[in-house]
Design an enzyme around this catalytic site. Sequence first.
Site, PDB file in Angstrom:
ATOM      1  N   GLY A  46      91.486  50.307  60.122  1.00  0.00           N
ATOM      2  CA  GLY A  46      91.176  50.663  61.364  1.00  0.00           C
ATOM      3  C   GLY A  46      90.430  49.443  62.016  1.00  0.00           C
ATOM      4  N   GLN A  51      85.788  45.286  68.678  1.00  0.00           N
ATOM      5  CA  GLN A  51      86.520  44.521  67.967  1.00  0.00           C
ATOM      6  C   GLN A  51      87.397  43.747  68.889  1.00  0.00           C
ATOM      7  OE1 GLN A  51      87.415  46.465  64.379  1.00  0.00           O
ATOM      8  NE2 GLN A  51      87.615  44.378  63.840  1.00  0.00           N
ATOM      9  N   CYS A  91      87.726  43.007  56.765  1.00  0.00           N
ATOM     10  CA  CYS A  91      88.088  43.574  58.343  1.00  0.00           C
ATOM     11  C   CYS A  91      89.284  42.639  59.047  1.00  0.00           C
ATOM     12  CB  CYS A  91      86.993  43.422  58.567  1.00  0.00           C
ATOM     13  SG  CYS A  91      86.160  43.326  60.426  1.00  0.00           S
ATOM     14  N   LEU A  92      89.597  43.132  59.790  1.00  0.00           N
ATOM     15  CA  LEU A  92      91.177  42.765  60.990  1.00  0.00           C
ATOM     16  C   LEU A  92      89.416  41.354  61.623  1.00  0.00           C
ATOM     17  CD1 LEU A  92      92.567  44.935  62.506  1.00  0.00           C
ATOM     18  CD2 LEU A  92      93.284  43.764  60.489  1.00  0.00           C
ATOM     19  N   HIS A 133      81.907  51.497  57.786  1.00  0.00           N
ATOM     20  CA  HIS A 133      82.431  50.072  58.697  1.00  0.00           C
ATOM     21  C   HIS A 133      82.528  49.858  60.096  1.00  0.00           C
ATOM     22  CE1 HIS A 133      84.394  46.731  57.662  1.00  0.00           C
ATOM     23  NE2 HIS A 133      85.349  46.564  58.761  1.00  0.00           N
ATOM     24  N   GLU A 134      83.363  51.407  60.647  1.00  0.00           N
ATOM     25  CA  GLU A 134      83.814  50.842  61.964  1.00  0.00           C
ATOM     26  C   GLU A 134      82.387  51.413  62.965  1.00  0.00           C
ATOM     27  OE1 GLU A 134      86.519  49.835  62.585  1.00  0.00           O
ATOM     28  OE2 GLU A 134      87.454  50.346  60.919  1.00  0.00           O
ATOM     29  N   HIS A 137      80.557  48.653  63.062  1.00  0.00           N
ATOM     30  CA  HIS A 137      81.269  47.819  64.349  1.00  0.00           C
ATOM     31  C   HIS A 137      80.655  48.212  66.138  1.00  0.00           C
ATOM     32  CE1 HIS A 137      83.973  45.348  62.457  1.00  0.00           C
ATOM     33  NE2 HIS A 137      84.157  45.794  62.586  1.00  0.00           N
TER      34      HIS A 137
END
Length: 167
Positions: A46, A51, A91-92, A133-134, A137
């Site tokens: 994701g 991000q 997470c990236l 989660h997204e 962000h």
Amino acid sequence: MSLLSILHFPDPRLKKIAAPVTAIDDSIRRLASDMAETMYEAPGIGLAATQVDVHKQVIVIDVSETRDQLWTLINPEILESEGVQVGEEGCLSVPGIYDKVERAASVRVRYLDLDGQEQTQTVDGLLAVCVQHEIDHLRGRVFVEHLSQLKQTRIKNRLAKQARITA
Ligand code: NI
């Protein structure tokens, strides 16, 4: 298409609140496609526009093993959530860090698809974790902020050390 660079925690730009998309035009379609390419390349399951330092409400998700179930959500909003699940998240934007986070077990999410059509879908399991989660962000929240202050300090120190080693 092009790869976008991903901000790393605790970059203050990760705290910006994303604005709703007002028109799904070529620039938004291009953004979504570049985000998908960046997510697959990383690889991740994701990615939120926040991000990649674009503060618009766009997320891309693909939790499939075959990596061919791309799901793009514009202006996503959770209408209902139910139950509790605890899973290990990564997470990236927080490379190499994984920890347990409590999330709703299932969520009903409303969003616009790339054609500008309003959609509503109920998801559970990993997909529900990913959606929550997204969306976090887009609201300026990184998953580690669900953890204790002590853990957050340790994570910041570890990432700063990694950055020194790779710099
Ligand atoms: Ni993330």
